[in-house]
Write a protein that holds these residues in place. Structure first.
Motif, PDB file in Angstrom:
ATOM      1  N   VAL A  40      82.859  65.336   4.453  1.00 51.27           N
ATOM      2  CA  VAL A  40      83.948  65.078   5.399  1.00 51.27           C
ATOM      3  C   VAL A  40      83.985  66.229   6.400  1.00 51.27           C
ATOM      4  O   VAL A  40      84.331  67.357   6.055  1.00 51.27           O
ATOM      5  CB  VAL A  40      85.296  64.955   4.660  1.00 51.27           C
ATOM      6  N   CYS A  41      83.595  65.923   7.628  1.00 53.34           N
ATOM      7  CA  CYS A  41      83.503  66.907   8.700  1.00 53.34           C
ATOM      8  C   CYS A  41      84.752  66.788   9.570  1.00 53.34           C
ATOM      9  O   CYS A  41      85.330  65.712   9.710  1.00 53.34           O
ATOM     10  CB  CYS A  41      82.255  66.619   9.533  1.00 53.34           C
ATOM     11  N   HIS A  42      85.157  67.902  10.180  1.00 50.90           N
ATOM     12  CA  HIS A  42      86.330  67.851  11.054  1.00 50.90           C
ATOM     13  C   HIS A  42      86.134  66.862  12.209  1.00 50.90           C
ATOM     14  O   HIS A  42      87.084  66.263  12.699  1.00 50.90           O
ATOM     15  CB  HIS A  42      86.660  69.248  11.589  1.00 50.90           C
ATOM     16  N   SER A  43      84.880  66.668  12.619  1.00 51.52           N
ATOM     17  CA  SER A  43      84.605  65.687  13.685  1.00 51.52           C
ATOM     18  C   SER A  43      85.043  64.291  13.276  1.00 51.52           C
ATOM     19  O   SER A  43      85.454  63.488  14.126  1.00 51.52           O
ATOM     20  CB  SER A  43      83.101  65.647  13.997  1.00 51.52           C
ATOM     21  N   ASP A  44      84.946  63.981  11.975  1.00 50.75           N
ATOM     22  CA  ASP A  44      85.355  62.656  11.499  1.00 50.75           C
ATOM     23  C   ASP A  44      86.823  62.408  11.842  1.00 50.75           C
ATOM     24  O   ASP A  44      87.207  61.335  12.320  1.00 50.75           O
ATOM     25  CB  ASP A  44      85.187  62.546   9.976  1.00 50.75           C
ATOM     26  N   GLY A  62      81.616  59.651   9.202  1.00 51.36           N
ATOM     27  CA  GLY A  62      80.707  60.168   8.174  1.00 51.36           C
ATOM     28  C   GLY A  62      79.324  60.468   8.697  1.00 51.36           C
ATOM     29  O   GLY A  62      78.569  59.546   9.011  1.00 51.36           O
ATOM     30  N   HIS A  63      78.962  61.783   8.795  1.00 53.49           N
ATOM     31  CA  HIS A  63      77.597  62.124   9.224  1.00 53.49           C
ATOM     32  C   HIS A  63      77.020  63.262   8.376  1.00 53.49           C
ATOM     33  O   HIS A  63      76.257  64.090   8.870  1.00 53.49           O
ATOM     34  CB  HIS A  63      77.511  62.378  10.735  1.00 53.49           C
ATOM     35  N   GLU A  64      77.419  63.287   7.118  1.00 52.15           N
ATOM     36  CA  GLU A  64      76.829  64.225   6.152  1.00 52.15           C
ATOM     37  C   GLU A  64      76.457  63.388   4.924  1.00 52.15           C
ATOM     38  O   GLU A  64      77.166  63.378   3.929  1.00 52.15           O
ATOM     39  CB  GLU A  64      77.827  65.319   5.785  1.00 52.15           C
ATOM     40  N   ILE A  65      75.363  62.678   5.043  1.00 52.02           N
ATOM     41  CA  ILE A  65      75.071  61.543   4.164  1.00 52.02           C
ATOM     42  C   ILE A  65      73.880  61.817   3.249  1.00 52.02           C
ATOM     43  O   ILE A  65      72.825  62.263   3.706  1.00 52.02           O
ATOM     44  CB  ILE A  65      74.783  60.298   5.027  1.00 52.02           C
ATOM     45  N   GLY A  88      72.017  62.968   9.070  1.00 48.14           N
ATOM     46  CA  GLY A  88      72.997  63.871   9.661  1.00 48.14           C
ATOM     47  C   GLY A  88      73.720  63.234  10.835  1.00 48.14           C
ATOM     48  O   GLY A  88      74.099  62.062  10.774  1.00 48.14           O
ATOM     49  N   CYS A  89      73.867  63.990  11.912  1.00 46.32           N
ATOM     50  CA  CYS A  89      74.728  63.566  13.021  1.00 46.32           C
ATOM     51  C   CYS A  89      74.062  62.596  13.989  1.00 46.32           C
ATOM     52  O   CYS A  89      74.732  62.017  14.832  1.00 46.32           O
ATOM     53  CB  CYS A  89      75.180  64.799  13.799  1.00 46.32           C
ATOM     54  N   MET A  90      72.733  62.458  13.894  1.00 44.77           N
ATOM     55  CA  MET A  90      72.017  61.614  14.871  1.00 44.77           C
ATOM     56  C   MET A  90      71.226  60.532  14.143  1.00 44.77           C
ATOM     57  O   MET A  90      70.659  60.777  13.075  1.00 44.77           O
ATOM     58  CB  MET A  90      70.990  62.450  15.644  1.00 44.77           C
ATOM     59  N   LEU A 158      73.945  68.535   5.974  1.00 53.80           N
ATOM     60  CA  LEU A 158      73.461  67.711   7.084  1.00 53.80           C
ATOM     61  C   LEU A 158      74.217  67.951   8.388  1.00 53.80           C
ATOM     62  O   LEU A 158      73.741  67.594   9.458  1.00 53.80           O
ATOM     63  CB  LEU A 158      73.526  66.219   6.705  1.00 53.80           C
ATOM     64  N   CYS A 159      75.422  68.543   8.309  1.00 49.81           N
ATOM     65  CA  CYS A 159      76.102  68.962   9.552  1.00 49.81           C
ATOM     66  C   CYS A 159      76.468  70.437   9.469  1.00 49.81           C
ATOM     67  O   CYS A 159      75.969  71.247  10.233  1.00 49.81           O
ATOM     68  CB  CYS A 159      77.327  68.108   9.854  1.00 49.81           C
ATOM     69  N   ALA A 160      77.316  70.818   8.510  1.00 52.34           N
ATOM     70  CA  ALA A 160      77.741  72.228   8.423  1.00 52.34           C
ATOM     71  C   ALA A 160      76.537  73.144   8.174  1.00 52.34           C
ATOM     72  O   ALA A 160      76.462  74.245   8.724  1.00 52.34           O
ATOM     73  CB  ALA A 160      78.765  72.392   7.307  1.00 52.34           C
ATOM     74  N   TYR A 339      84.682  74.278  -0.082  1.00 52.97           N
ATOM     75  CA  TYR A 339      84.889  74.530   1.336  1.00 52.97           C
ATOM     76  C   TYR A 339      84.639  73.252   2.135  1.00 52.97           C
ATOM     77  O   TYR A 339      84.720  73.260   3.343  1.00 52.97           O
ATOM     78  CB  TYR A 339      83.944  75.658   1.798  1.00 52.97           C
ATOM     79  N   ARG A 340      84.329  72.187   1.414  1.00 53.03           N
ATOM     80  CA  ARG A 340      84.091  70.920   2.087  1.00 53.03           C
ATOM     81  C   ARG A 340      84.473  69.787   1.141  1.00 53.03           C
ATOM     82  O   ARG A 340      84.088  69.811  -0.036  1.00 53.03           O
ATOM     83  CB  ARG A 340      82.589  70.811   2.411  1.00 53.03           C
ATOM     84  N   PHE A 341      85.193  68.795   1.663  1.00 53.60           N
ATOM     85  CA  PHE A 341      85.388  67.567   0.887  1.00 53.60           C
ATOM     86  C   PHE A 341      84.115  66.738   0.959  1.00 53.60           C
ATOM     87  O   PHE A 341      83.489  66.631   2.020  1.00 53.60           O
ATOM     88  CB  PHE A 341      86.539  66.731   1.446  1.00 53.60           C
TER      89      PHE A 341
HETATM   90 ZN   LIG Z   1      80.006  67.299  11.574  1.00 54.88          ZN
END
Ligand SMILES: [Zn+2]
Ligand SMILES: [Zn+2]
Length: 350
Positions: A40-44, A62-65, A88-90, A158-160, A339-341
């Motif tokens: 779960v990224c803040h961008s979500d 969702g982009h940390e898959i 990831g994000c792309m 995949l993102c952080a 530090y990440r959900f």
């Molecule tokens: Zn992200």
């Protein structure tokens, strides 16, 4: 393929709710992924609430898959059914501009296709992200996940992970280098782990005394309370590189003062309101630089995953069922997560 179970926001004001859809039929180079975990990224949250004013609803964030390949298209050569993979994000880019040709798809001059809230380059359909039991992605934007790592802890890489790995590599973090990480959140805690594994001397900057012990556990050699001018002064003109992960508006001058000649301060936290302009004199006198950095290309993301596999690095996570995503967003706004959900996507299959 069969119906996929997901969670979506239908407008900027509503909570995320269950949402079913049918992913696209496999194209020749497509990989179908049975999603296991999604960070779960803040961008979500920004996208679900349309805080960047570009969300197309319904949106499945969702982009940390991380998941396993469940089917492949006719011309897929790189993956087989059963492979542990990441997205990831792309999920696409133009593949022909100078940035794409250099493997820097994140800087695609025609705009990369986002994993969610993006537009499929062939059909124009809106892309749906990893809060979902299945995804279909072109093999060129699928990453191989090392089997020795906990797959739930891999998801945030995949993102952080790549957001911090790429600038640390770009600005040469390694043995003999003094590297600062500003902020100990989802990005910062990955920055500490990665910079330490690269062999740098790592200093974590935080405003919170309560984070000192944890920062050391994560790998920081030193922790500096950035609100304490005397502590900061002890590090004047001493850093090769400082990675600033803080997404709230703040004064950059105290950190610029810590760079030695030719040192760089790189920003990866995106504040809602820009930081005030730093003192130009501070830059001129020591040829200091301020830079930015956006995630990483596909090849570099694979390099990061392989590096994490070799060094046993994953994100520190709190695993939640999909049904708790709305509460998780509220806690994330209070930085109440270490530090990440990560969503256990099996919770959508029950
Ligand atoms: Zn992200
Ligand atoms: Zn391009």
């Amino acid at each position: 393929m069969n119906i996929t179970h997901a969670y979506a926001a239908h407008d900027a004001k509503s909570a995320l709710v269950p949402f079913d859809y049918t992913p696209r039929v496999l194209r020749d180079h497509d990989v179908q992924i049975n999603v296991l975990f999604c960070g779960v990224c803040h961008s979500d949250l920004h996208q679900a609430r349309n805080e960047w004013s570009n969300t197309i609803f319904p949106v499945v964030p969702g982009h940390e898959i991380v998941g396993r390949v469940s089917a492949v298209g006719n011309h897929v050569s790189r993956y087989q059914v059963g492979d542990l993979v990441g997205v990831g994000c792309m999920v696409d880019s133009c593949r022909s501009c100078p940035s794409c040709e250099e493997g820097l798809e994140q800087y695609c001059e025609n705009g990369f296709t986002g994993t969610y809230n993006g537009q499929d380059r062939q059909t124009g359909a809106i892309t749906y992200g990893g809060y979902s039991t299945a995804m279909v992605v072109d093999q060129d934007f699928v990453l191989r996940v090392p089997e020795n790592l906990d797959p739930a802890g891999v998801a945030p890489l995949l993102c952080a992970g790549i957001t911090t790995y790429s600038p640390l590599r770009q600005w040469g973090a390694g043995p003999g280098k003094k590297v600062g990480i500003v902020g100990l959140g989802g990005l910062g805690h990955m920055g500490v782990k990665l910079a330490r594994a690269m062999g740098a001397h790592v200093v974590l900057f935080t405003t919170s005394q309560s984070k000192v012990e944890d920062a050391k556990r994560l790998g920081a050699h030193e922790v500096v309370i950035s609100r304490n001018p005397e502590e900061m002064a002890q590090h004047t003109n001493s850093f090769d590189f400082i990675l600033n992960t803080v997404a709230a508006q703040h004064d950059l001058n105290p950190f610029l003062n810590l760079l030695h000649r030719d040192g760089t301060l790189t920003l990866v936290g995106a504040p809602e309101h820009d930081h005030p302009s730093p003192q130009v004199f501070n830059l001129i006198m020591k040829r200091r630089r301020i830079a930015g950095s956006l995630i990483g290309g596909i090849a570099e993301t694979q390099e990061m995953l392989d590096f994490c596999g070799q060094h046993g690095i994953t994100s520190d996570i709190e695993l939640i069922p999909m049904q708790q995503i709305n509460q998780a967003y509220e806690r994330m706004l209070k930085s109440d997560v270490k530090y990440r959900f990560v969503v256990d996507i099996n919770s959508l299959r029950a």
